[in-house]
Motif scaffolding. Structure first.
Motif, PDB file in Angstrom:
ATOM      1  N   ASP A   1       0.839  -1.197   0.000  1.00 30.56           N
ATOM      2  CA  ASP A   1       0.000   0.000   0.000  1.00 30.56           C
ATOM      3  C   ASP A   1       0.876   1.250   0.000  1.00 30.56           C
ATOM      4  O   ASP A   1       2.107   1.175   0.101  1.00 30.56           O
ATOM      5  N   VAL A   2       0.227   2.384  -0.105  1.00 31.10           N
ATOM      6  CA  VAL A   2       0.928   3.672  -0.200  1.00 31.10           C
ATOM      7  C   VAL A   2       1.771   3.924   1.042  1.00 31.10           C
ATOM      8  O   VAL A   2       2.901   4.418   0.940  1.00 31.10           O
ATOM      9  N   ASP A   3       1.232   3.602   2.199  1.00 34.67           N
ATOM     10  CA  ASP A   3       1.970   3.871   3.440  1.00 34.67           C
ATOM     11  C   ASP A   3       3.266   3.069   3.521  1.00 34.67           C
ATOM     12  O   ASP A   3       4.303   3.605   3.921  1.00 34.67           O
ATOM     13  N   ASP A   4       3.219   1.797   3.155  1.00 27.57           N
ATOM     14  CA  ASP A   4       4.432   0.966   3.159  1.00 27.57           C
ATOM     15  C   ASP A   4       5.447   1.493   2.148  1.00 27.57           C
ATOM     16  O   ASP A   4       6.652   1.528   2.406  1.00 27.57           O
ATOM     17  N   TRP A   5       4.954   1.867   0.973  1.00 30.84           N
ATOM     18  CA  TRP A   5       5.806   2.417  -0.090  1.00 30.84           C
ATOM     19  C   TRP A   5       6.541   3.657   0.404  1.00 30.84           C
ATOM     20  O   TRP A   5       7.752   3.771   0.304  1.00 30.84           O
ATOM     21  N   ARG A   6       5.773   4.598   0.951  1.00 34.04           N
ATOM     22  CA  ARG A   6       6.375   5.863   1.409  1.00 34.04           C
ATOM     23  C   ARG A   6       7.320   5.648   2.576  1.00 34.04           C
ATOM     24  O   ARG A   6       8.377   6.266   2.645  1.00 34.04           O
ATOM     25  N   ALA A   7       6.953   4.772   3.498  1.00 38.30           N
ATOM     26  CA  ALA A   7       7.826   4.510   4.646  1.00 38.30           C
ATOM     27  C   ALA A   7       9.181   3.970   4.186  1.00 38.30           C
ATOM     28  O   ALA A   7      10.233   4.407   4.677  1.00 38.30           O
TER      29      ALA A   7
END
Length: 97
Positions: free
Chosen positions: A46-52
């Motif tokens: 998801d976006v959060d994992d990607w950005r982290a």
């Protein structure tokens, strides 16, 4: 932005002094950490994992003076998750270290 091949070594030398073996070991640890962040980005669901993972890579790059890698990670973090072109740029930047 041009790549400065001595930036990481200069940063490490400032931190640990004239210790070539220690600098080499820290460089290896840096590259391994960067590769783990790239793997996390590849596996992000998801976006959060990607950005982290991208921010982790950005922070790592900033800590070691890898400005080009930091800049690419910043751009990719704000982009679409699983951006194949962005990952390719990041991989090239890490490989050039």
């Amino acid at each position: 932005m041009a790549y400065d091949p001595g930036a990481i070594d200069t940063t490490l030398a400032a931190a640990v002094g004239d210790e070539p073996i220690l600098i080499a070991e820290l460089r290896i640890a840096f590259i391994e950490s960067a590769e783990r962040a790239l793997t996390a980005m590849t596996l992000a669901t998801d976006v959060d994992d990607w950005r982290a993972a991208a921010w982790r890579l950005k922070g790592l790059a900033a800590s070691f003076g890898a400005i080009r890698l930091m800049t690419i990670a910043t751009t990719v973090a704000d982009g679409d998750p699983r951006d194949a072109e962005g990952l390719k740029k990041l991989r090239r930047a890490v490989a050039s270290l």
